[in-house]
Design a protein around this motif. Sequence first.
Motif, PDB file in Angstrom:
ATOM      1  N   GLY A 296     -21.387  51.018  -8.105  1.00 14.37           N
ATOM      2  CA  GLY A 296     -22.524  51.832  -8.487  1.00 14.37           C
ATOM      3  C   GLY A 296     -23.282  52.450  -7.325  1.00 14.37           C
ATOM      4  O   GLY A 296     -24.118  53.330  -7.528  1.00 14.37           O
ATOM      5  N   LEU A 297     -22.993  52.005  -6.102  1.00 13.36           N
ATOM      6  CA  LEU A 297     -23.618  52.584  -4.916  1.00 13.36           C
ATOM      7  C   LEU A 297     -22.776  53.695  -4.297  1.00 13.36           C
ATOM      8  O   LEU A 297     -23.225  54.365  -3.366  1.00 13.36           O
ATOM      9  CB  LEU A 297     -23.870  51.502  -3.863  1.00 13.36           C
ATOM     10  CG  LEU A 297     -24.760  50.330  -4.253  1.00 13.36           C
ATOM     11  CD1 LEU A 297     -24.894  49.362  -3.082  1.00 13.36           C
ATOM     12  CD2 LEU A 297     -26.136  50.805  -4.700  1.00 13.36           C
ATOM     13  N   ALA A 298     -21.566  53.875  -4.800  1.00 18.26           N
ATOM     14  CA  ALA A 298     -20.618  54.788  -4.149  1.00 18.26           C
ATOM     15  C   ALA A 298     -21.156  56.212  -4.065  1.00 18.26           C
ATOM     16  O   ALA A 298     -21.074  56.859  -3.013  1.00 18.26           O
ATOM     17  CB  ALA A 298     -19.276  54.767  -4.873  1.00 18.26           C
ATOM     18  N   ALA A 299     -21.712  56.719  -5.153  1.00 16.36           N
ATOM     19  CA  ALA A 299     -22.165  58.116  -5.156  1.00 16.36           C
ATOM     20  C   ALA A 299     -23.256  58.354  -4.113  1.00 16.36           C
ATOM     21  O   ALA A 299     -23.233  59.357  -3.375  1.00 16.36           O
ATOM     22  CB  ALA A 299     -22.665  58.497  -6.553  1.00 16.36           C
ATOM     23  N   THR A 300     -24.211  57.423  -4.018  1.00 20.34           N
ATOM     24  CA  THR A 300     -25.300  57.565  -3.050  1.00 20.34           C
ATOM     25  C   THR A 300     -24.786  57.520  -1.627  1.00 20.34           C
ATOM     26  O   THR A 300     -25.173  58.330  -0.773  1.00 20.34           O
ATOM     27  CB  THR A 300     -26.341  56.457  -3.270  1.00 20.34           C
ATOM     28  OG1 THR A 300     -26.928  56.619  -4.554  1.00 20.34           O
ATOM     29  CG2 THR A 300     -27.434  56.508  -2.209  1.00 20.34           C
ATOM     30  N   VAL A 301     -23.891  56.581  -1.345  1.00 18.51           N
ATOM     31  CA  VAL A 301     -23.401  56.432   0.015  1.00 18.51           C
ATOM     32  C   VAL A 301     -22.444  57.562   0.387  1.00 18.51           C
ATOM     33  O   VAL A 301     -22.381  57.987   1.545  1.00 18.51           O
ATOM     34  CB  VAL A 301     -22.759  55.045   0.200  1.00 18.51           C
ATOM     35  CG1 VAL A 301     -22.194  54.884   1.606  1.00 18.51           C
ATOM     36  CG2 VAL A 301     -23.788  53.951  -0.076  1.00 18.51           C
ATOM     37  N   ARG A 302     -21.733  58.100  -0.585  1.00 17.51           N
ATOM     38  CA  ARG A 302     -20.868  59.252  -0.313  1.00 17.51           C
ATOM     39  C   ARG A 302     -21.685  60.462   0.144  1.00 17.51           C
ATOM     40  O   ARG A 302     -21.209  61.269   0.956  1.00 17.51           O
ATOM     41  CB  ARG A 302     -20.039  59.611  -1.546  1.00 17.51           C
ATOM     42  CG  ARG A 302     -18.891  58.661  -1.828  1.00 17.51           C
ATOM     43  CD  ARG A 302     -18.062  59.117  -3.028  1.00 17.51           C
ATOM     44  NE  ARG A 302     -17.291  60.309  -2.697  1.00 17.51           N
ATOM     45  CZ  ARG A 302     -16.093  60.287  -2.111  1.00 17.51           C
ATOM     46  NH1 ARG A 302     -15.539  59.141  -1.802  1.00 17.51           N
ATOM     47  NH2 ARG A 302     -15.455  61.408  -1.853  1.00 17.51           N
TER      48      ARG A 302
ATOM     49  N   ASN B 211      -9.973  51.351  -7.961  1.00 14.84           N
ATOM     50  CA  ASN B 211     -10.262  52.558  -8.746  1.00 14.84           C
ATOM     51  C   ASN B 211     -11.595  53.204  -8.382  1.00 14.84           C
ATOM     52  O   ASN B 211     -11.901  54.299  -8.873  1.00 14.84           O
ATOM     53  CB  ASN B 211     -10.283  52.222 -10.244  1.00 14.84           C
ATOM     54  CG  ASN B 211      -8.893  51.974 -10.810  1.00 14.84           C
ATOM     55  OD1 ASN B 211      -7.889  52.309 -10.183  1.00 14.84           O
ATOM     56  ND2 ASN B 211      -8.832  51.390 -11.995  1.00 14.84           N
ATOM     57  N   ALA B 212     -12.393  52.542  -7.557  1.00 17.80           N
ATOM     58  CA  ALA B 212     -13.714  53.072  -7.211  1.00 17.80           C
ATOM     59  C   ALA B 212     -13.585  54.345  -6.373  1.00 17.80           C
ATOM     60  O   ALA B 212     -12.544  54.606  -5.757  1.00 17.80           O
ATOM     61  CB  ALA B 212     -14.520  52.015  -6.455  1.00 17.80           C
ATOM     62  N   ASN B 213     -14.653  55.113  -6.336  1.00 20.86           N
ATOM     63  CA  ASN B 213     -14.670  56.389  -5.610  1.00 20.86           C
ATOM     64  C   ASN B 213     -14.937  56.131  -4.124  1.00 20.86           C
ATOM     65  O   ASN B 213     -15.984  56.490  -3.577  1.00 20.86           O
ATOM     66  CB  ASN B 213     -15.737  57.304  -6.214  1.00 20.86           C
ATOM     67  CG  ASN B 213     -15.640  58.718  -5.673  1.00 20.86           C
ATOM     68  OD1 ASN B 213     -14.626  59.118  -5.106  1.00 20.86           O
ATOM     69  ND2 ASN B 213     -16.716  59.481  -5.835  1.00 20.86           N
ATOM     70  N   VAL B 214     -13.982  55.475  -3.489  1.00 17.50           N
ATOM     71  CA  VAL B 214     -14.100  55.061  -2.095  1.00 17.50           C
ATOM     72  C   VAL B 214     -12.779  55.357  -1.384  1.00 17.50           C
ATOM     73  O   VAL B 214     -11.767  55.657  -2.018  1.00 17.50           O
ATOM     74  CB  VAL B 214     -14.418  53.550  -1.989  1.00 17.50           C
ATOM     75  CG1 VAL B 214     -15.756  53.222  -2.643  1.00 17.50           C
ATOM     76  CG2 VAL B 214     -13.312  52.695  -2.611  1.00 17.50           C
ATOM     77  N   ASP B 215     -12.800  55.233  -0.055  1.00 16.57           N
ATOM     78  CA  ASP B 215     -11.575  55.435   0.716  1.00 16.57           C
ATOM     79  C   ASP B 215     -10.728  54.175   0.802  1.00 16.57           C
ATOM     80  O   ASP B 215      -9.496  54.246   0.771  1.00 16.57           O
ATOM     81  CB  ASP B 215     -11.920  55.895   2.137  1.00 16.57           C
ATOM     82  CG  ASP B 215     -12.560  57.275   2.173  1.00 16.57           C
ATOM     83  OD1 ASP B 215     -12.152  58.131   1.375  1.00 16.57           O
ATOM     84  OD2 ASP B 215     -13.473  57.488   2.996  1.00 16.57           O
ATOM     85  N   CYS B 216     -11.382  53.030   0.950  1.00 16.82           N
ATOM     86  CA  CYS B 216     -10.661  51.780   1.191  1.00 16.82           C
ATOM     87  C   CYS B 216     -11.288  50.640   0.399  1.00 16.82           C
ATOM     88  O   CYS B 216     -12.476  50.665   0.084  1.00 16.82           O
ATOM     89  CB  CYS B 216     -10.702  51.398   2.678  1.00 16.82           C
ATOM     90  SG  CYS B 216     -10.004  52.618   3.808  1.00 16.82           S
ATOM     91  N   TYR B 217     -10.471  49.645   0.132  1.00 12.04           N
ATOM     92  CA  TYR B 217     -10.934  48.405  -0.480  1.00 12.04           C
ATOM     93  C   TYR B 217     -10.518  47.245   0.404  1.00 12.04           C
ATOM     94  O   TYR B 217      -9.328  47.072   0.702  1.00 12.04           O
ATOM     95  CB  TYR B 217     -10.324  48.244  -1.881  1.00 12.04           C
ATOM     96  CG  TYR B 217     -10.332  46.838  -2.439  1.00 12.04           C
ATOM     97  CD1 TYR B 217     -11.479  46.049  -2.412  1.00 12.04           C
ATOM     98  CD2 TYR B 217      -9.183  46.297  -3.007  1.00 12.04           C
ATOM     99  CE1 TYR B 217     -11.478  44.761  -2.929  1.00 12.04           C
ATOM    100  CE2 TYR B 217      -9.170  45.009  -3.539  1.00 12.04           C
ATOM    101  CZ  TYR B 217     -10.319  44.245  -3.497  1.00 12.04           C
ATOM    102  OH  TYR B 217     -10.302  42.970  -4.013  1.00 12.04           O
TER     103      TYR B 217
END
Length: 536
Positions: free
Chosen positions: A374-380, A111-117
């Motif tokens: 919690g790092l997703a927004a920064t790395v995006r 469910n995270a704001n990422v492309d892949c898990y």
Amino acid sequence: MTDSNKPSATAIDGLQLPPLNDASAALINKTTQEFLVALTRKFRPPLHAVLGARAKRQQQIDDGKLPDFDPATKTIRDGDWRVAELPEDLTKRRLEITGPVDRKMVINALNANVDCYMADFEDSQSPTWEGLLQGQINLHDANRGQLDYTDPASGKYYQLNDNPALLIARVRGLHLPEKHVLVDNEVAPGGLVDFALYFCLNFQQRLKNNTGVYYYIPKLEHSDEAQWWADVFRFTEDYFKQPRGTIRATILIETLPAVFQMDEILHAMKDHIVALNCGRWDYIFSYIKTLKNHPDRVLPDRQVVTMDQSFLNAYSRLLVKTCHRRGALAMGGMAAFIPSKDPDENAKILAKVKADKELERTNGHDGTWIAHPGLAATVREVFVDGLSGNNQLHVLREHDQPVTAEHLLAPCSGPRTELGMRTNIRVALQYIAAWISGKGCVPIYGLMEDAATAEISRTSIWQWIKHKMTLDNGEVVTKQLFRDYLAEEAKVVRNEVGDQRWNQEHFEQATQLLEQITTADDLVEFLTLPGYALLD
């Protein structure tokens, strides 16, 4: 034979399994068992051979030879060839999250704001039999879109969102056995068990979902090991009458020997490979382990061995150049930081993560890893907003000066400190205690630690002992100094975690194991091997 090792009544001839609960028995049916037996019988003998070749190469390095590019495969490195065309859904992997395969973690990661898990059966998963089976059930449910969970402590309900991240499964390394699965009275390789169960349980559903069966393969050291996996993939596709390329793999370049074999690995797996990944933490561990007998290659404190060190930056740049020349993606490494609740501290953490990811983007990587949502927004901001397309395959680095063996083996400058050694002890002790208690991914001092980072912590000290390195306080690192520090830091950890957790999580066993493997005359290759003997 203990109850957990009794053969299952449902196992076919030649296969021994522990008793399976109803959910596991429904999945590990006769078809799955027959495939697992066929796969193990065919590929266990050649696996023993490639692991034997690995040991012989390491002995040459121990005797004084340094790793280098192989003259015998120069035609492959110089040749004009490319890997098979990438599946469309694997061309956009700008941000990937990794983690173990427990049920709540799988839901949160998908469910995270990422492309892949990357669902991890390896470094962030303690391989208890129950945990591995439940992980397979969790991924089976995830692929069917039927994954939910109610937290028994809080009562909170979790379920998959629409359009979850693309799921990729990482299997265990070639060196790890699966002691609960015997084929013809001999243990099966752990990675084969993980691979076989995941494929059997999910390939039909994934094909219905218009995708393939995707894997991460860890800890390879040579192209003959990649060829072994390529043969496994071909056999599996033929066994189930699936077209070539149904299985696709990303190979982690996380050992020092493998960085000299990247073209050869891509070539061996060109029908199935889609990417190489900079597994930086295991790579640092492998640098220590591979060069353990070389006194001029002893690393400093773990905290200063970052991607701006010349030998690590050269590794990153060479991986990008090699992959893009062959039409494969070049994935970046892990940001292991955990967001802090303190705003000022969190700002510092996010600044470090952003700078690290900007370096990877500048080098030409197509995507990168995080360990915490919690790092997703920064790395995006760096790898999504900061890219003009889905990847950077156009970055060929063709004007770079050649990366040589000297660049990849360059000694790393920096201090060796009492604080660094004591921190290594506390981290390794807490991680080992968690691992033998069934947890493979643990937040410690603001970082998400897994087996790779614990390996760095304990092998650094082993190497400092071997080469009698001197700390910043003037002390020479000896076995006795380590024992003294271990006794002192164990008290610190016990005070931090409390007596109840100390006893529940087997910290006494962990202390004994850490002492044994750190003071051994010969380096214990992986802490997970003696640790595995302590698991159910």
